[in-house]
Design an enzyme around this catalytic site. Structure first.
Site, PDB file in Angstrom:
ATOM      1  N   ASP A   1       0.813  -1.234   0.000  1.00  0.00           N
ATOM      2  CA  ASP A   1       0.000   0.000   0.000  1.00  0.00           C
ATOM      3  C   ASP A   1       0.845   1.282   0.000  1.00  0.00           C
ATOM      4  OD1 ASP A   1      -2.040  -1.843   0.326  1.00  0.00           O
ATOM      5  OD2 ASP A   1      -2.193  -1.531   2.489  1.00  0.00           O
TER       6      ASP A   1
ATOM      7  N   ARG B   1     -17.693  -3.327 -17.345  1.00  0.00           N
ATOM      8  CA  ARG B   1     -17.307  -4.556 -16.648  1.00  0.00           C
ATOM      9  C   ARG B   1     -16.294  -4.190 -15.555  1.00  0.00           C
ATOM     10  NH1 ARG B   1     -20.742  -6.163 -19.593  1.00  0.00           N
ATOM     11  NH2 ARG B   1     -20.731  -8.017 -20.928  1.00  0.00           N
TER      12      ARG B   1
HETATM   13  O1  F6P Z   1      -2.342  -3.986   3.496  1.00  0.00           O
HETATM   14  C1  F6P Z   1      -2.144  -4.819   2.426  1.00  0.00           C
HETATM   15  C2  F6P Z   1      -3.449  -5.299   1.882  1.00  0.00           C
HETATM   16  O2  F6P Z   1      -3.192  -6.119   0.768  1.00  0.00           O
HETATM   17  C3  F6P Z   1      -4.454  -4.195   1.542  1.00  0.00           C
HETATM   18  O3  F6P Z   1      -4.137  -3.546   0.341  1.00  0.00           O
HETATM   19  C4  F6P Z   1      -5.753  -4.958   1.557  1.00  0.00           C
HETATM   20  O4  F6P Z   1      -6.863  -4.155   1.842  1.00  0.00           O
HETATM   21  C5  F6P Z   1      -5.522  -5.949   2.657  1.00  0.00           C
HETATM   22  O5  F6P Z   1      -4.141  -6.088   2.835  1.00  0.00           O
HETATM   23  C6  F6P Z   1      -6.129  -7.311   2.402  1.00  0.00           C
HETATM   24  O6  F6P Z   1      -5.913  -8.096   3.529  1.00  0.00           O
HETATM   25  P1  F6P Z   1      -6.251  -9.654   3.612  1.00  0.00           P
HETATM   26  O7  F6P Z   1      -5.062 -10.378   3.083  1.00  0.00           O
HETATM   27  O8  F6P Z   1      -6.473  -9.892   5.049  1.00  0.00           O
HETATM   28  O9  F6P Z   1      -7.459  -9.914   2.760  1.00  0.00           O
END
Ligand code: F6P
Length: 364
Positions: free
Chosen positions: A142, A282
């Site tokens: 992120d 889509r």
């Molecule tokens: O923080 C990294 C991240 O991939 C985010 O971009 C995303 O919202 C989240 O983790 C998803 O987490 P999980 O693997 O618990 O679904």
């Protein structure tokens, strides 16, 4: 003999193994340093029996280009919020941080390198305040950790998302459709913004700039002449229209405390239809494809530099700090500064200006 413990916490991220390998290689150049890895973040220490592995040059050979983490990870629970069932059978959490620190003393651990994102570095800071020698390494696709120019894994995620746009453009053009690509990033729009610029999207919607659906509709309509045309929208999972909330998913996984984001691409289609947009649309949700697989060369290099600097910090007793990349240097910054506020896209960021300059609509 000095003992260093390495842990990887939070969501997995390309480059984790490259950091581990760098720490181990660097440690092997010093006399009397041993590196251990705790399995699944700090769970390996908290479990009975303990689960740790010895990390030596043989164990880390060739892992620099492998995705995931050889010592596993978790984004549930942790030493300050360990899930247990109460006497009524309901899940609750307990603080096991003191017990964990005691266990680390018994194991003769001199210091810990905690590789993780904001959640993990909050844990690092709390453990440091309790007297644990700990160093953070900034991991997350992120790119939302402050004090560092970049986190590792981010560049790989942008590369994967850009390749997705490249693929969607050809099908969008062939079918005269609008394709909406939803990317990760939580509250930060960095992945979306970089992907939109690299992939040449027409619209980019990010959490930091709530969008006006009519502006999005206008931008898309401009792409259709006599009903022939196509467009690609890149939308961050945390983006939302003005006066509307972030789209979240229910999650009943035990110990999972984060908000689960996702589903805004589908919502955008409904909102555009409601606003009167007539073309075919889509959505594609890229999801965890952004986190898996091999890190780009850039991320491998960044991870190696983070790992070497982290070990050097341990060698010199610079605890309570996180490695940060502040071009062209790798520096140690107090953990408390990095967690004080997230690194979000500010509206006057140079990349926002570039995005606008390219004619990409931000829905504003
Ligand atoms: O923080 C990294 C991240 O991939 C985010 O971009 C995303 O919202 C989240 O983790 C998803 O987490 P999980 O693997 O618990 O679904």
């Amino acid at each position: 003999m000095k003992r260093l413990l390495v842990a990887t916490g939070g969501g997995d991220c390309p480059g984790l193994n490259a950091v581990i390998r760098a720490v181990v290689h660097r440690a092997s150049q010093e006399k009397d340093w041993e590196v251990l890895g705790s399995i699944q973040a700090f769970n390996g220490i908290l479990w009975e029996p303990t689960e740790v592995v010895v990390l030596d040059n043989k164990k880390v050979a060739g892992i620099h280009f492998q995705g995931g983490t050889i010592i596993e990870t978790t984004n549930k629970g942790g030493p300050f919020a360990w899930p247990i069932k109460d006497k009524n059978g309901n899940w609750t959490t307990v603080d096991r941080s003191d017990e964990m620190i005691r266990k680390l003393q018994i194991m003769h651990i001199d210091g810990v390198i905690n590789i993780g994102g904001d959640g993990s570095q909050r844990i690092s800071q709390k453990l440091y305040e309790k007297g644990l020698n700990i160093i953070g390494v900034p991991k997350t696709i992120d790119n939302d950790l402050s004090s560092t120019d970049s986190t590792f894994g981010f560049q790989t995620a942008v590369q994967i998302a850009t390749e997705a746009v490249d693929k969607l453009v050809t099908t969008a053009a062939s079918h005269n459709r609008v394709f909406i690509l939803e990317v990760m990033g939580r509250e930060a729009g960095w992945i979306a913004l970089n992907t939109a610029v690299a992939g040449g999207a027409e619209v980019c919607l990010i959490p930091e700039i709530p969008y006006d659906i009519n502006k999005v509709k206008d931008a898309l309509e401009k792409r259709f002449h006599y009903d022939r045309g196509f467009a690609v929208v890149v939308i961050a999972e945390g983006a939302h229209a003005k006066n509307r909330k972030v789209v979240t998913k229910k999650n009943d996984e035990i110990g999972y405390e984060n908000k689960r984001l996702g589903g805004i691409a589908r919502q955008l289609i409904y909102q555009l239809k409601e606003a009167g947009f007539k073309q075919d649309m889509r959505e594609t949700v890229l999801g965890h494809l952004q986190r898996g697989g091999i890190p780009t060369a850039y991320d491998r290099v960044l991870s190696a530099q983070f790992g070497i600097k982290a070990f050097d910090m341990a060698l010199h007793g610079e605890w309570g700090k996180m490695v940060a990349y502040q071009h062209p240097n790798f520096v140690a910054v107090p953990l408390k500064d990095t967690i004080a506020k997230p690194n979000l896209v500010s509206p006057d960021n140079a990349l926002v200006r570039t995005t606008k300059g390219l004619g990409i609509s931000l829905g504003k």
